[in-house]
Design a protein around this motif. Structure first.
Motif, PDB file in Angstrom:
ATOM      1  N   PRO A 182      -2.844  26.777 -11.907  1.00  0.00           N
ATOM      2  CA  PRO A 182      -3.427  25.929 -10.848  1.00  0.00           C
ATOM      3  C   PRO A 182      -4.175  24.719 -11.416  1.00  0.00           C
ATOM      4  O   PRO A 182      -4.151  23.633 -10.831  1.00  0.00           O
ATOM      5  CB  PRO A 182      -4.390  26.883 -10.127  1.00  0.00           C
ATOM      6  N   MET A 183      -4.818  24.880 -12.563  1.00  0.00           N
ATOM      7  CA  MET A 183      -5.535  23.753 -13.158  1.00  0.00           C
ATOM      8  C   MET A 183      -4.563  22.749 -13.774  1.00  0.00           C
ATOM      9  O   MET A 183      -4.806  21.538 -13.748  1.00  0.00           O
ATOM     10  CB  MET A 183      -6.550  24.248 -14.196  1.00  0.00           C
ATOM     11  N   GLN A 184      -3.468  23.242 -14.319  1.00  0.00           N
ATOM     12  CA  GLN A 184      -2.421  22.326 -14.808  1.00  0.00           C
ATOM     13  C   GLN A 184      -1.951  21.439 -13.654  1.00  0.00           C
ATOM     14  O   GLN A 184      -1.708  20.246 -13.827  1.00  0.00           O
ATOM     15  CB  GLN A 184      -1.218  23.116 -15.357  1.00  0.00           C
ATOM     16  N   GLU A 185      -1.845  22.043 -12.470  1.00  0.00           N
ATOM     17  CA  GLU A 185      -1.412  21.259 -11.310  1.00  0.00           C
ATOM     18  C   GLU A 185      -2.465  20.223 -10.915  1.00  0.00           C
ATOM     19  O   GLU A 185      -2.120  19.121 -10.486  1.00  0.00           O
ATOM     20  CB  GLU A 185      -1.104  22.205 -10.134  1.00  0.00           C
ATOM     21  N   VAL A 186      -3.728  20.577 -11.047  1.00  0.00           N
ATOM     22  CA  VAL A 186      -4.793  19.609 -10.741  1.00  0.00           C
ATOM     23  C   VAL A 186      -4.715  18.432 -11.720  1.00  0.00           C
ATOM     24  O   VAL A 186      -4.810  17.266 -11.322  1.00  0.00           O
ATOM     25  CB  VAL A 186      -6.193  20.268 -10.789  1.00  0.00           C
ATOM     26  N   LEU A 187      -4.526  18.731 -13.004  1.00  0.00           N
ATOM     27  CA  LEU A 187      -4.399  17.659 -14.008  1.00  0.00           C
ATOM     28  C   LEU A 187      -3.256  16.714 -13.638  1.00  0.00           C
ATOM     29  O   LEU A 187      -3.399  15.491 -13.634  1.00  0.00           O
ATOM     30  CB  LEU A 187      -4.114  18.257 -15.402  1.00  0.00           C
ATOM     31  N   GLN A 188      -2.120  17.301 -13.310  1.00  0.00           N
ATOM     32  CA  GLN A 188      -0.947  16.476 -12.982  1.00  0.00           C
ATOM     33  C   GLN A 188      -1.144  15.692 -11.689  1.00  0.00           C
ATOM     34  O   GLN A 188      -0.748  14.528 -11.591  1.00  0.00           O
ATOM     35  CB  GLN A 188       0.301  17.374 -12.863  1.00  0.00           C
ATOM     36  N   TYR A 189      -1.751  16.331 -10.719  1.00  0.00           N
ATOM     37  CA  TYR A 189      -1.984  15.695  -9.423  1.00  0.00           C
ATOM     38  C   TYR A 189      -2.925  14.496  -9.580  1.00  0.00           C
ATOM     39  O   TYR A 189      -2.684  13.418  -9.031  1.00  0.00           O
ATOM     40  CB  TYR A 189      -2.574  16.747  -8.482  1.00  0.00           C
ATOM     41  N   LEU A 190      -3.972  14.681 -10.342  1.00  0.00           N
ATOM     42  CA  LEU A 190      -4.911  13.582 -10.568  1.00  0.00           C
ATOM     43  C   LEU A 190      -4.219  12.437 -11.328  1.00  0.00           C
ATOM     44  O   LEU A 190      -4.358  11.268 -10.973  1.00  0.00           O
ATOM     45  CB  LEU A 190      -6.145  14.068 -11.335  1.00  0.00           C
ATOM     46  N   ARG A 191      -3.467  12.783 -12.360  1.00  0.00           N
ATOM     47  CA  ARG A 191      -2.776  11.737 -13.131  1.00  0.00           C
ATOM     48  C   ARG A 191      -1.761  10.993 -12.274  1.00  0.00           C
ATOM     49  O   ARG A 191      -1.617   9.777 -12.365  1.00  0.00           O
ATOM     50  CB  ARG A 191      -2.094  12.341 -14.367  1.00  0.00           C
ATOM     51  N   ASN A 217      -2.054  10.279  -9.401  1.00  0.00           N
ATOM     52  CA  ASN A 217      -2.808   9.380  -8.531  1.00  0.00           C
ATOM     53  C   ASN A 217      -3.726   8.449  -9.324  1.00  0.00           C
ATOM     54  O   ASN A 217      -4.760   8.000  -8.824  1.00  0.00           O
ATOM     55  CB  ASN A 217      -3.585  10.190  -7.494  1.00  0.00           C
ATOM     56  N   GLY A 218      -3.322   8.194 -10.550  1.00  0.00           N
ATOM     57  CA  GLY A 218      -3.986   7.146 -11.329  1.00  0.00           C
ATOM     58  C   GLY A 218      -5.231   7.571 -12.066  1.00  0.00           C
ATOM     59  O   GLY A 218      -5.897   6.731 -12.685  1.00  0.00           O
ATOM     60  N   TYR A 219      -5.574   8.846 -12.028  1.00  0.00           N
ATOM     61  CA  TYR A 219      -6.740   9.314 -12.784  1.00  0.00           C
ATOM     62  C   TYR A 219      -6.378   9.526 -14.244  1.00  0.00           C
ATOM     63  O   TYR A 219      -5.314  10.049 -14.562  1.00  0.00           O
ATOM     64  CB  TYR A 219      -7.308  10.608 -12.186  1.00  0.00           C
ATOM     65  N   LYS A 220      -7.305   9.117 -15.109  1.00  0.00           N
ATOM     66  CA  LYS A 220      -7.192   9.404 -16.527  1.00  0.00           C
ATOM     67  C   LYS A 220      -7.890  10.745 -16.722  1.00  0.00           C
ATOM     68  O   LYS A 220      -9.059  10.898 -16.350  1.00  0.00           O
ATOM     69  CB  LYS A 220      -7.934   8.307 -17.303  1.00  0.00           C
ATOM     70  N   THR A 221      -7.190  11.736 -17.246  1.00  0.00           N
ATOM     71  CA  THR A 221      -7.784  13.068 -17.399  1.00  0.00           C
ATOM     72  C   THR A 221      -8.282  13.267 -18.832  1.00  0.00           C
ATOM     73  O   THR A 221      -7.589  12.941 -19.798  1.00  0.00           O
ATOM     74  CB  THR A 221      -6.768  14.169 -17.048  1.00  0.00           C
ATOM     75  N   TYR A 222      -9.484  13.776 -18.932  1.00  0.00           N
ATOM     76  CA  TYR A 222     -10.124  14.056 -20.220  1.00  0.00           C
ATOM     77  C   TYR A 222     -10.498  15.527 -20.313  1.00  0.00           C
ATOM     78  O   TYR A 222     -10.912  16.128 -19.312  1.00  0.00           O
ATOM     79  CB  TYR A 222     -11.427  13.257 -20.363  1.00  0.00           C
ATOM     80  N   ILE A 223     -10.408  16.071 -21.514  1.00  0.00           N
ATOM     81  CA  ILE A 223     -11.046  17.356 -21.794  1.00  0.00           C
ATOM     82  C   ILE A 223     -12.417  17.050 -22.376  1.00  0.00           C
ATOM     83  O   ILE A 223     -12.540  16.197 -23.257  1.00  0.00           O
ATOM     84  CB  ILE A 223     -10.200  18.188 -22.787  1.00  0.00           C
ATOM     85  N   VAL A 224     -13.454  17.700 -21.849  1.00  0.00           N
ATOM     86  CA  VAL A 224     -14.806  17.564 -22.413  1.00  0.00           C
ATOM     87  C   VAL A 224     -15.269  18.987 -22.705  1.00  0.00           C
ATOM     88  O   VAL A 224     -15.695  19.723 -21.819  1.00  0.00           O
ATOM     89  CB  VAL A 224     -15.751  16.831 -21.438  1.00  0.00           C
ATOM     90  N   THR A 225     -15.120  19.373 -23.958  1.00  0.00           N
ATOM     91  CA  THR A 225     -15.245  20.779 -24.348  1.00  0.00           C
ATOM     92  C   THR A 225     -16.357  21.015 -25.362  1.00  0.00           C
ATOM     93  O   THR A 225     -16.598  20.158 -26.217  1.00  0.00           O
ATOM     94  CB  THR A 225     -13.900  21.267 -24.945  1.00  0.00           C
TER      95      THR A 225
END
Lengths: 340, 340
Positions: free
Chosen positions: B169-178, B180-188
Motif C-alpha cells: 500500500p505504501m508503494q502505491e502511495v509513492l507511485q500515486y504521489l509521483r 501527481n508531480g510529487y518528488k518523493t524522499y526517504i527521510v530515515t
C-alpha cells in the motif's frame, strides 16, 4: 514526419518540451555564446559521447550528474564574493540590535568603511562576521533578510543585481546538459541557504540541487507551539577543497560525470569527477579577460588575493590531468546576457 | 481529440509519459491495496486538493515534496532494523580481520549468538558495533559488502530478501504521489549510504532523494594517486526526532507538503510538515496486525521495545494534531506484493 505535423498544432513551448521528453537532441547550436574551439568542442563531445544510445560510453539517465562551482564559475566573484558583501552589509543592522559590538573587532573595522583595513581582515575575523550575520535567527528570518538584499543590492562596476552577473555561456552549458538528461547541481563554497534562495530563478536549479557550505539548524517551538528552525553557528559541511567531493557524497551520493570550477577550492571535485570510470569531463574557468570581466590568477593582471582563485599550480595540474581550461577571453563570445 | 489520435500511433509507455507530463491525473484507483476509509480518503483528498489547477490550495509542482520514514513505514522493522542485522552479520568478518576484538565487549556478546544477551546491548554498545562495521572502509568497499548482504540475507519469518518486505500500500502511495508531480524522499533514521543502495530499485527513489543518518567521509588518494572516500566514525546527521526536520532543511531545503512515519522518531517531521501553510498531510502507520505483520506500540500485542516505536503518547498527539492514523489491519487489503 508525424512529429512535425504534431508540432505545427501546438505551441512552441510544448513542442520543445516534447522534444526533450523524447530524448531527441537539439540540432541547432546549443552554445551560441561560445566561440568554436577546444573548450566548446569538449562540452559537445562529452554530451554526445555519454547520451547517444549507440555510444560505448553511454551513461544511463539516472547517472547523469553534473556539478558546478558558483563563485567565479557561474557568476562574478570579484572583487568579493556576493555573500560576503551581504554579510558586511548586515553588520550595521546586527550592531544596532547589539550596540556593544560597535567597539569590538572585527565589527569596528567593518563599520569604519575603511576598505583597506577591511581587505586585511583575517579568516577568523571573517568567520565572526559570518556567524554574527547568518546565525542565531530563524531560517525564515534569514530568508527574508537575504532575499531583500538580493532584490536590491547592486554590483559596483555594472550597477546590476548580483543575480544578473551570471555568465551567459555557462547558463547555456547548464541548459544544454539538462536538455540531454543531466541533473545539474551547484556545489559551492558559499552558504547553501543563501544560494538556494535564487538558484531556481537564476540558474533553473532547484534548492535541493544546491550543495554548499552548511551550518546546523536547531528545531524548536515558538510561543504558540509552532515549530521552526534556528540557524546555529555550527559548521556541518565546509564545502571547499576536499569538502566538495565529501559534500557530493553526502548530498547526492553519486560521482558526477561532469564538473566545472575555477579555483583551488574546486580541485578535489574536478579530480574526483575525472577519476570515475568512462568518459568524464572536468573544466576550469580561467579569468583572463580584464576588459569584459577580470583577469586574475595565472592570467595575471589582478593580483591573486582570492581565497581559492585559480593558481598557476592548479592550471598546471589541469594540463596534466586532462581537465579542459575555458579562457573567458578566447572561448566566450559574450560574458553576460545583458551585453548588446 | 488530437491527443487520442496521437496516442494511437505511439506505444502505451509513451502515451503514459505524455499523460503524466501534461499533468493529467490517473482516473483509475491508484491505491488498489487500500480499503475504503478515512486513511485512503485523506491521501486522495490531499492529492486532489494540492494538484488541481483550480484548487485554492494548489501547490506549484516545484514545491511538491513528500517525505517517508523507512523502517516501519515503508518496510518491516520488526524484530530488528535490517541495517542492524547487517551490522551484526558483519561482526564475524570484522573480528576475523582484528582477532583481538573477539574478547572485547560488545563484540564478544554478538559472537556468542545469545539472542537474549544481544537484545540487552546498550545504545553505546550498538554504536560501537555500527562504527566497527560501517566505518574505516572506503565508500566503494562498503557498497560492495552491503550489496552482497542485501542480495542474499533473508528475513527469518517470511524467508525473503529484506527488499521484498516493503508494504505494497505504501508503494502505491509513492507511485500515486509521483504520478501527481510529487518528488518523493526517504527521510530515515537508518544509514543514508545503506538505504541509497536499494532505494531506486526498491522504491523508485534515487539515492539523492534519500536523507538518512550520515557519517562524515574523508577524501584521500590510493597508491596510484586515484582519489577515494573513506567512511569516518564521525556523525554528521542523526536523522531521528528533531534531526529529521533539520536533515530535511539540510538536504532538501523545503518543507514537505506530506510526511509519513510510524514512530516517535518521526514526530518532529510530522509536526514540521503539518505546521506549513495550506493543505498538509501527516500520517502515522499503526502496527496493529499481529497476524499479517506485527502488533506493537499502542496496538499492544508485542511489547514496545523499539527505539522510537509508535507510543500511546504519540498516538494521542496524532489525534490532537490532525495527523491521520493508518491501521494496517483495517486500511490495508494486503501488506506485501508477494501475497496471493
Amino acid at each position: 514526419m508525424l512529429i512535425f505535423r504534431f508540432f505545427s498544432r501546438f505551441s512552441r513551448g510544448l513542442a520543445l518540451g516534447m522534444l526533450l521528453a523524447f530524448g531527441a537532441q537539439a540540432q541547432a547550436d546549443a552554445l551560441p555564446s561560445w566561440n568554436d574551439g577546444a573548450a566548446k568542442q569538449a562540452i559537445v563531445n562529452f554530451v554526445q559521447t555519454t547520451t547517444r544510445q549507440d555510444s560505448p560510453e553511454f551513461v544511463a539517465p539516472a547517472e547523469r550528474i553534473a556539478t558546478f562551482d558558483q563563485d567565479g564559475t557561474l557568476w562574478v566573484e570579484h572583487p568579493m564574493y556576493a555573500q560576503v558583501m551581504y554579510c558586511f552589509d548586515r553588520v550595521p543592522v546586527v550592531v544596532k540590535a547589539k550596540p556593544e559590538l560597535a567597539k569590538v573587532e572585527p565589527f569596528k573595522t567593518v563599520l569604519s568603511g575603511d576598505h583597506e583595513a577591511i581587505a586585511k581582515l583575517s579568516m577568523d575575523d571573517l568567520f565572526k562576521i559570518l556567524a554574527a550575520t547568518l546565525t542565531g535567527i530563524s531560517v525564515d528570518e534569514f530568508k527574508a533578510q537575504a532575499q531583500q538584499w538580493l532584490d536590491t543590492a547592486k554590483d559596483s562596476r555594472w550597477k546590476r543585481l548580483h543575480t544578473e552577473l551570471t555568465y551567459q555561456p555557462m547558463q547555456e552549458v547548464l541548459q544544454y546538459l539538462r536538455a540531454n538528461g543531466y541533473k545539474t547541481y551547484i556545489v559551492t563554497g558559499g552558504g547553501q541557504d543563501f544560494v538556494r534562495l535564487y538558484s531556481e530563478r537564476t540558474y533553473g536549479i532547484p534548492p535541493e540541487q544546491v550543495v554548499g557550505t552548511a551550518g546546523g539548524t536547531k528545531y524548536g517551538y515558538d510561543k504558540e507551539g509552532k515549530p521552526f528552525l534556528t540557524k546555529e553557528p555550527k559548521l556541518l559541511l565546509n564545502d571547499n577543497n576536499a569538502g566538495k567531493p565529501e559534500g557530493i557524497h553526502l548530498m547526492i551520493g553519486r560521482r558526477p560525470h561532469a564538473a566545472f570550477g575555477n579555483s583551488t577550492g574546486d580541485q578535489q571535485m574536478l579530480e574526483y569527477t575525472k577519476a570515475g570510470e568512462g568518459t568524464r569531463l572536468s573544466m576550469l574557468v580561467l579569468h583572463d579577460d580584464a576588459k569584459r570581466e577580470y583577469a586574475y590568477g595565472p592570467a595575471q593582471g589582478l593580483p591573486n588575493t582570492h581565497v581559492g582563485a585559480l593558481t598557476q599550480t592548479l592550471y598546471d595540474e589541469a594540463q596534466k590531468q586532462g581537465w579542459v581550461v575555458i579562457s573567458m577571453k578566447k572561448d566566450w563570445k559574450r560574458i553576460f546576457a545583458f551585453e548588446p
